[in-house]
Enzyme design. Structure first.
Site, PDB file in Angstrom:
ATOM      1  N   ASN A   9     -22.683 -38.002  25.328  1.00  0.00           N
ATOM      2  CA  ASN A   9     -23.518 -38.440  24.304  1.00  0.00           C
ATOM      3  C   ASN A   9     -23.053 -37.365  23.123  1.00  0.00           C
ATOM      4  OD1 ASN A   9     -25.716 -38.801  22.427  1.00  0.00           O
ATOM      5  ND2 ASN A   9     -27.220 -38.127  23.845  1.00  0.00           N
ATOM      6  N   TRP A  10     -22.472 -37.920  22.152  1.00  0.00           N
ATOM      7  CA  TRP A  10     -22.134 -37.464  21.003  1.00  0.00           C
ATOM      8  C   TRP A  10     -23.151 -36.733  20.037  1.00  0.00           C
ATOM      9  CZ3 TRP A  10     -16.612 -39.259  19.978  1.00  0.00           C
ATOM     10  CH2 TRP A  10     -15.555 -38.877  21.002  1.00  0.00           C
ATOM     11  N   LYS A  11     -24.394 -37.295  20.293  1.00  0.00           N
ATOM     12  CA  LYS A  11     -25.436 -37.072  19.172  1.00  0.00           C
ATOM     13  C   LYS A  11     -25.008 -37.253  17.820  1.00  0.00           C
ATOM     14  CE  LYS A  11     -27.663 -34.469  22.919  1.00  0.00           C
ATOM     15  NZ  LYS A  11     -28.585 -33.476  23.324  1.00  0.00           N
ATOM     16  N   HIS A  96     -33.770 -41.738  24.662  1.00  0.00           N
ATOM     17  CA  HIS A  96     -33.441 -40.281  24.724  1.00  0.00           C
ATOM     18  C   HIS A  96     -34.501 -39.648  24.381  1.00  0.00           C
ATOM     19  CE1 HIS A  96     -31.445 -36.574  24.008  1.00  0.00           C
ATOM     20  NE2 HIS A  96     -30.453 -36.781  24.806  1.00  0.00           N
ATOM     21  N   GLU A  98     -34.697 -37.095  22.447  1.00  0.00           N
ATOM     22  CA  GLU A  98     -34.883 -36.583  21.141  1.00  0.00           C
ATOM     23  C   GLU A  98     -35.158 -37.658  20.303  1.00  0.00           C
ATOM     24  OE1 GLU A  98     -30.609 -35.329  21.074  1.00  0.00           O
ATOM     25  OE2 GLU A  98     -31.029 -33.682  22.186  1.00  0.00           O
ATOM     26  N   GLU A 168     -33.219 -36.924  32.563  1.00  0.00           N
ATOM     27  CA  GLU A 168     -32.969 -35.740  31.673  1.00  0.00           C
ATOM     28  C   GLU A 168     -34.319 -35.043  31.540  1.00  0.00           C
ATOM     29  OE1 GLU A 168     -29.275 -36.724  29.362  1.00  0.00           O
ATOM     30  OE2 GLU A 168     -30.988 -37.436  27.915  1.00  0.00           O
ATOM     31  N   GLY A 174     -29.538 -29.178  26.227  1.00  0.00           N
ATOM     32  CA  GLY A 174     -29.052 -28.126  25.293  1.00  0.00           C
ATOM     33  C   GLY A 174     -29.485 -26.872  25.432  1.00  0.00           C
ATOM     34  N   SER A 214     -27.538 -30.013  30.306  1.00  0.00           N
ATOM     35  CA  SER A 214     -26.443 -29.024  30.549  1.00  0.00           C
ATOM     36  C   SER A 214     -25.769 -29.079  31.865  1.00  0.00           C
ATOM     37  CB  SER A 214     -27.331 -27.691  30.668  1.00  0.00           C
ATOM     38  OG  SER A 214     -28.226 -27.338  29.614  1.00  0.00           O
ATOM     39  N   GLY A 235     -24.171 -34.196  27.027  1.00  0.00           N
ATOM     40  CA  GLY A 235     -24.247 -33.835  25.605  1.00  0.00           C
ATOM     41  C   GLY A 235     -23.261 -32.843  25.073  1.00  0.00           C
ATOM     42  N   GLY A 236     -23.575 -31.423  25.034  1.00  0.00           N
ATOM     43  CA  GLY A 236     -22.784 -30.356  24.406  1.00  0.00           C
ATOM     44  C   GLY A 236     -21.453 -30.652  24.935  1.00  0.00           C
TER      45      GLY A 236
HETATM   46  P1  PGA Z   1     -26.710 -31.476  26.997  1.00  0.00           P
HETATM   47  O1  PGA Z   1     -27.448 -32.920  26.582  1.00  0.00           O
HETATM   48  O2  PGA Z   1     -25.714 -31.776  28.003  1.00  0.00           O
HETATM   49  O3  PGA Z   1     -26.208 -30.911  25.759  1.00  0.00           O
HETATM   50  O4  PGA Z   1     -27.956 -30.748  27.636  1.00  0.00           O
HETATM   51  C1  PGA Z   1     -27.864 -33.874  27.485  1.00  0.00           C
HETATM   52  C2  PGA Z   1     -28.218 -35.034  26.433  1.00  0.00           C
HETATM   53  O5  PGA Z   1     -29.094 -34.847  25.727  1.00  0.00           O
HETATM   54  O6  PGA Z   1     -28.156 -36.429  26.958  1.00  0.00           O
END
Ligand code: PGA
Length: 251
Positions: A9-11, A96, A98, A168, A174, A214, A235-236
């Site tokens: 997920n590149w956000k 998600h 967020e 999640e 993050g 993470s 994500g990251g």
């Molecule tokens: P993260 O994000 O791997 O940076 O913790 C995961 C996500 O939000 O899907």
């Protein structure tokens, strides 16, 4: 056997050029990996270009959200599931944390978006997970169960089995703080039981449940060893092609 899924997920990261060059690198780095599904979710503006760059490879493309309304209409700023499918993308991340936290996404809108995705032939990746305060107060299981029931309300087993779930925990996203494999397993089991109660155990045993929060090359293998963990939403650590390819190639 449930086929593992590793999704990035590149956000809100990467220009179109950066997205295309990262996916080109990734395609090279994961060439020949065919026993698991590999997915990348760029921003909407990068979606078409990334889908073109990945076409015909083992890397599939996802959007990070979609409109709850199908087709076309007067909904300024929205992108429908049909429009996403038109780019060549095959999956959509829905609900998600967020989006729930910053954009007022609710279980009801998640339910509508899942229906929109299925109607357009796309696979929704349905995200659920508790806040740190929920976990500290002992409410984690209740929250995840409620989110699953809300997301799948009124759907048939044949519809639910076409989705992917991502657990999640918000406190792990993050933050560098990953859920232990034991916590992930316990929550994935609970989610599977909740789905079994809703639409039966054929569906709950077939549906893939990804862990997110993470995930990195150093912890993916131990998470994947848990019987109910079928993949990762990353994500990251998905932003860099080499780092993500190491996660994809976990053993
Ligand atoms: P993260 O994000 O791997 O940076 O913790 C995961 C996500 O939000 O899907």
């Amino acid at each position: 056997m449930r086929r593992p899924v590793i999704a990035g997920n590149w956000k809100m990261y990467k220009t179109i050029d950066e997205a295309v060059s990262t996916v080109a690198d990734l395609v090279r780095l994961v060439d020949g990996v065919d026993d698991r599904e590999i997915l990348i979710a760029p921003t909407f503006v990068g979606l078409q270009a990334v889908a073109n760059a990945a076409r015909g490879t083992n890397v599939l493309v996802a959007a990070q959200d979609c409109a709850p309304h199908p087709g076309q209409g007067a909904f300024t700023g929205e992108v429908s599931a049909e429009m996403i499918a038109d780019t060549g993308a095959t999956h959509v991340i829905v609900g998600h944390s967020e989006r729930r936290q910053y954009f007022h996404e609710t279980d009801a809108s998640v339910n509508q978006k899942i229906r929109a995705c299925l109607g357009a032939g796309l696979t929704p990746i349905v995200c659920v997970g508790e806040l740190l305060s929920d976990r500290d107060s002992g409410a984690a299981e209740g929250v995840a169960g409620r989110q699953i029931r809300g997301a799948f309300e009124g759907l048939t087993g044949a519809e639910v089995v076409r989705t992917i779930v991502a657990y999640e925990p918000v406190w792990a996203i993050g933050t560098g703080r990953t859920a232990t494999p034991e916590i992930a397993q316990q929550m994935h089991r609970l989610i599977r039981e909740t789905i079994a109660n809703l639409v039966g155990s054929d569906v709950s045993e077939a549906i893939r449940i990804l862990y997110g929060g993470s995930v990195k090359a150093e912890n993916v293998s131990e998470l994947m060893q848990e019987p109910d963990v079928d993949g990762g939403l990353v994500g990251g650590a998905s932003l860099d092609a080499l780092s993500f390819s190491r996660i994809v190639r976990y053993e």
